[in-house]
Design an enzyme around this catalytic site. Structure first.
Site, mmCIF file in Angstrom:
data_model
loop_
_atom_site.group_PDB
_atom_site.id
_atom_site.type_symbol
_atom_site.label_atom_id
_atom_site.label_comp_id
_atom_site.label_asym_id
_atom_site.label_seq_id
_atom_site.Cartn_x
_atom_site.Cartn_y
_atom_site.Cartn_z
ATOM 1 N N ASP A 1 77.737 4.901 52.792
ATOM 2 C CA ASP A 1 78.645 3.825 53.435
ATOM 3 C C ASP A 1 77.375 2.582 53.568
ATOM 4 O O ASP A 1 77.774 1.568 53.352
ATOM 5 C CB ASP A 1 78.988 4.232 54.632
ATOM 6 C CG ASP A 1 80.292 4.944 54.564
ATOM 7 O OD1 ASP A 1 80.932 4.960 53.365
ATOM 8 O OD2 ASP A 1 80.908 5.594 55.640
ATOM 9 N N GLU B 1 83.066 2.027 45.120
ATOM 10 C CA GLU B 1 81.526 1.471 44.840
ATOM 11 C C GLU B 1 81.645 0.419 43.760
ATOM 12 O O GLU B 1 80.371 -0.172 43.586
ATOM 13 C CB GLU B 1 80.377 2.591 44.380
ATOM 14 C CG GLU B 1 80.585 3.308 43.079
ATOM 15 C CD GLU B 1 81.702 4.461 42.672
ATOM 16 O OE1 GLU B 1 81.474 4.969 41.984
ATOM 17 O OE2 GLU B 1 82.345 4.470 43.822
#
Length: 245
Positions: free
Chosen positions: A140, A166
């Site tokens: 994260d 991502e």
């Protein structure tokens, strides 16, 4: 309240002046005389009528003014809340850039306005490995730091978004092809300079592969995204941490 009283008294005095002016202008002309009880009534009646009536009028006017001000303030708060909610709905909570739907919406708007420029499709390399090896908190943080980098390139006509997982997108309005290549390398190097701290204390470095495409005026957003995605796939196939345009 004090101001209302002052305004009411002033109105009463003006009414007396008007009443006296009319009386001394008209009564003598009709053969009468303004004196005694007539003079008293000329002064008393305007005061007795205008001051209470004015006080009521000014009180109601003040209530209306305050109600309008309160309504205006409530409407402004409602508008601000709506704008904040709208902005929140368009922003990815983790990275701070646009959501996928908001990015696609802005890309369509740019196309409709005849904009041209660079479309970057960016993917963090080996992201699953980062999550598996160092934990999702580290993953994260990688996403958050990447979002911060892309947000620096945002402006009124430039925007970035998280397209999923991502993957990120960045549109740079007005860039030429050569300027697009330079911007891609700049973004790639910025990401490569990120150093994360894993819970174990070890340092984690990340990298990104970028597929880029120059979008001419009137470009088709779907086709350009697909072409940029194809370039991203080639960048990853060639070894990652590189740009293909």
């Amino acid at each position: 309240m004090r101001r209302i009283v002052q305004k009411s008294i002033l109105t009463g005095l003006l009414s007396v002046v008007a009443s006296l002016g009319l009386s001394f202008s008209i009564v003598p002309f009709l053969g009468g005389q303004v004196a005694g009880a007539g003079l008293f009534m000329t002064i008393f009646c305007p005061l007795a009528i205008s001051i209470p009536a004015s006080a009521l009028h000014f009180t109601q006017s003040e209530k209306v003014r305050r109600a309008e001000a309160a309504t205006k303030e409530a409407l402004q708060k409602l508008e601000d809340a709506y704008e904040a909610l709208h902005l929140q709905s368009r922003t990815d909570g983790l990275t701070g850039v646009l959501t996928r739907s908001a990015f696609l919406e802005d890309l369509n708007v740019a196309s409709q306005k005849g904009a041209s420029g660079a479309l970057l499709f960016l993917d963090l390399d080996h992201f699953k490995t980062i999550n598996d090896s160092y934990g999702h908190a580290t993953g994260d943080e990688a996403l958050r730091r990447t979002g911060q980098i892309l947000a620096r390139y945002q402006s009124q006509s430039d925007f970035s978004g998280r397209l999923g997982g991502e993957e990120f997108g960045l549109f740079q309005n007005g860039l030429t092809f050569d300027a697009m290549l330079a911007r891609c390398e700049e973004v790639r190097e910025d990401v490569a300079r990120i150093v994360l701290q894993a819970p174990s204390g070890s340092q984690v470095r990340i990298s990104a592969s970028i597929g880029a495409l120059y979008c001419p005026p009137g470009f088709d957003p779907s086709e350009c995204l697909k072409a940029a995605d194809d370039n991203l796939y080639r960048a990853k196939a060639l070894g990652r941490n590189r740009v293909v345009a």
